[in-house]
Design an enzyme around this catalytic site. Structure first.
Site, short mmCIF file in Angstrom:
data_model
loop_
_atom_site.label_atom_id
_atom_site.label_comp_id
_atom_site.label_asym_id
_atom_site.label_seq_id
_atom_site.Cartn_x
_atom_site.Cartn_y
_atom_site.Cartn_z
N GLU A 81 34.51 53.67 59.58
CA GLU A 81 33.64 52.50 59.72
C GLU A 81 32.47 52.63 58.77
O GLU A 81 31.93 53.72 58.56
CB GLU A 81 33.11 52.39 61.16
N ARG B 111 42.75 36.31 42.00
CA ARG B 111 44.05 35.82 41.53
C ARG B 111 44.80 35.06 42.62
O ARG B 111 45.79 34.39 42.33
CB ARG B 111 44.88 37.01 41.03
N GLN B 112 44.32 35.14 43.87
CA GLN B 112 44.91 34.35 44.95
C GLN B 112 44.07 33.08 45.15
O GLN B 112 43.49 32.84 46.19
CB GLN B 112 44.96 35.17 46.23
N ASP C 61 48.45 34.29 27.32
CA ASP C 61 49.21 33.29 28.07
C ASP C 61 48.54 31.94 27.89
O ASP C 61 47.41 31.83 27.43
CB ASP C 61 49.34 33.65 29.56
N LYS D 172 54.93 33.01 27.21
CA LYS D 172 55.87 33.92 27.87
C LYS D 172 56.77 33.14 28.82
O LYS D 172 56.27 32.36 29.63
CB LYS D 172 55.07 34.99 28.64
N ARG E 199 60.77 33.28 31.09
CA ARG E 199 62.00 33.95 31.48
C ARG E 199 63.10 32.88 31.54
O ARG E 199 63.04 31.96 32.36
CB ARG E 199 61.82 34.61 32.85
N SER F 12 48.32 45.99 35.46
CA SER F 12 49.33 46.98 35.10
C SER F 12 49.44 47.16 33.59
O SER F 12 49.93 48.18 33.11
CB SER F 12 50.69 46.58 35.66
N GLY G 157 51.32 45.42 31.56
CA GLY G 157 52.63 45.04 31.04
C GLY G 157 52.58 43.83 30.12
O GLY G 157 53.08 43.87 28.99
N THR G 158 51.98 42.75 30.59
CA THR G 158 51.89 41.52 29.80
C THR G 158 51.13 41.76 28.50
O THR G 158 51.53 41.30 27.43
CB THR G 158 51.21 40.40 30.61
#
Length: 311
Positions: free
Chosen positions: A36, A93-94, A167, A191, A193, A222, A224-225
């Site tokens: 706590e 990001r949400q 992007d 980018k 897919r 991460s 990656g992009t």
């Protein structure tokens, strides 16, 4: 004016305090045996204009709770005005429903900060500008572009510069930086897919051949992009690629991924207190935003223009 901090980014808080030539507020932010969080302010803050500096980075939930409890402690100690200074706003990001029956967590966090008792919020390069509208209190969104552009011009002014957004969503940010770099040309990495299970195809919008490319984005997680975008730029004939990112989340094997990529350098600001991780790599460099934050805090306290910082 008083400046208080949690434990998320003490080096940045101390740098801001040094710039403002004020001491950090004497406060104890610690944990009980069951984890706590407990906050105790050891000096009088009644009637004061208090700024609480706390990034809600990893561990996001702990740092968010520290911020909320600090705000509550100040409110109950009768501080006149409480400004939450959140250099990195976690959960940003949400900012929309990504699918059916999913939350908009950025709005929830905005509500928590408001209900805790904050009167204002000050952040840097929010992932989406509309997050300002999630708050029912005044919110300032600072931009790291002036700090980045000064560093780019100091190091790479003689190169054939081109600003690149990794992007389509980051075009506005990239265009703003390009304008500061003597109206450098702009390119975009598209980018996509094609089919499920197939690797992503990187299409470069713009001619990057012979150019020294500066990738610009708000968050590297991460990596990656970012690394894939750098590889696509080199394949398209770019002379070299560096990346300037505001918030270096750098989770998982991000550092190793950057070191194994074609990126010459990754430059991040110190909005997140991951100095130990950064020290492990020669390819990653810190750029401080302490003067920018400190000047915004000073102007907020003096009730003068913050937006003029970016003119």
């Amino acid at each position: 004016m008083k400046l208080m901090t949690g434990n998320s980014n003490l080096p940045l808080a101390k740098a801001v305090a040094d710039y403002l030539e004020i001491p950090l507020t004497d406060a104890l932010v610690r944990r009980f045996a069951d984890e706590e969080i407990f906050v105790e302010i050891n000096e009088n803050v009644r009637g004061e204009d208090v700024f609480v500096l706390q990034s809600t980075s990893y561990p996001a939930n702990d740092n968010l709770m520290e911020l909320l409890i600090c705000i509550d402690a100040l409110k109950r100690a009768s501080a006149r005005r409480i400004t939450a200074v959140v250099p990195y706003f976690g959960y940003a990001r949400q900012d929309r429903k990504s699918g059916s029956r999913t939350p908009i967590s950025a709005k929830l966090v905005a509500n928590l900060i408001t209900q805790a008792g904050a009167n204002r919020v000050l952040s840097v390069d929010l992932h989406a500008g509309q997050i300002q509208g999630f708050f029912d209190i005044p919110t300032d969104n600072l931009f790291a572009a002036p700090v980045m552009s000064a560093d780019i011009l100091a190091r790479y002014a003689t190169r054939n510069l081109m600003v690149v957004s990794p992007d389509v969503g980051g075009v506005v940010r990239a265009r703003a930086l390009a304008k500061r770099l003597n109206n450098a040309p702009l390119a975009i990495v598209d980018k996509r897919r094609e089919r499920a299970g197939e690797s992503e195809v990187m299409n470069i919008i713009g001619d990057v051949e012979g150019r020294f490319c500066v990738l610009i984005d708000d968050i590297v997680d991460s990596g990656g992009t970012l690394c894939n975008a750098a590889a696509a730029l080199k394949q398209a004939g770019a002379e070299g690629v560096v990346a300037y990112i505001t918030h270096g989340v750098l989770s998982g094997g991000a550092i190793a991924r950057v070191e194994g990529s074609v990126l010459e350098e990754l430059v991040i600001t110190d909005s997140i207190g991951n100095h130990a991780v950064i020290g492990q790599s020669a390819n990653v460099r810190h750029l401080t935003i302490a003067p920018l934050l400190a000047e915004a805090i000073r102007r907020t306290a003096e009730e003068t223009s913050v937006s003029s910082l970016f003119d």
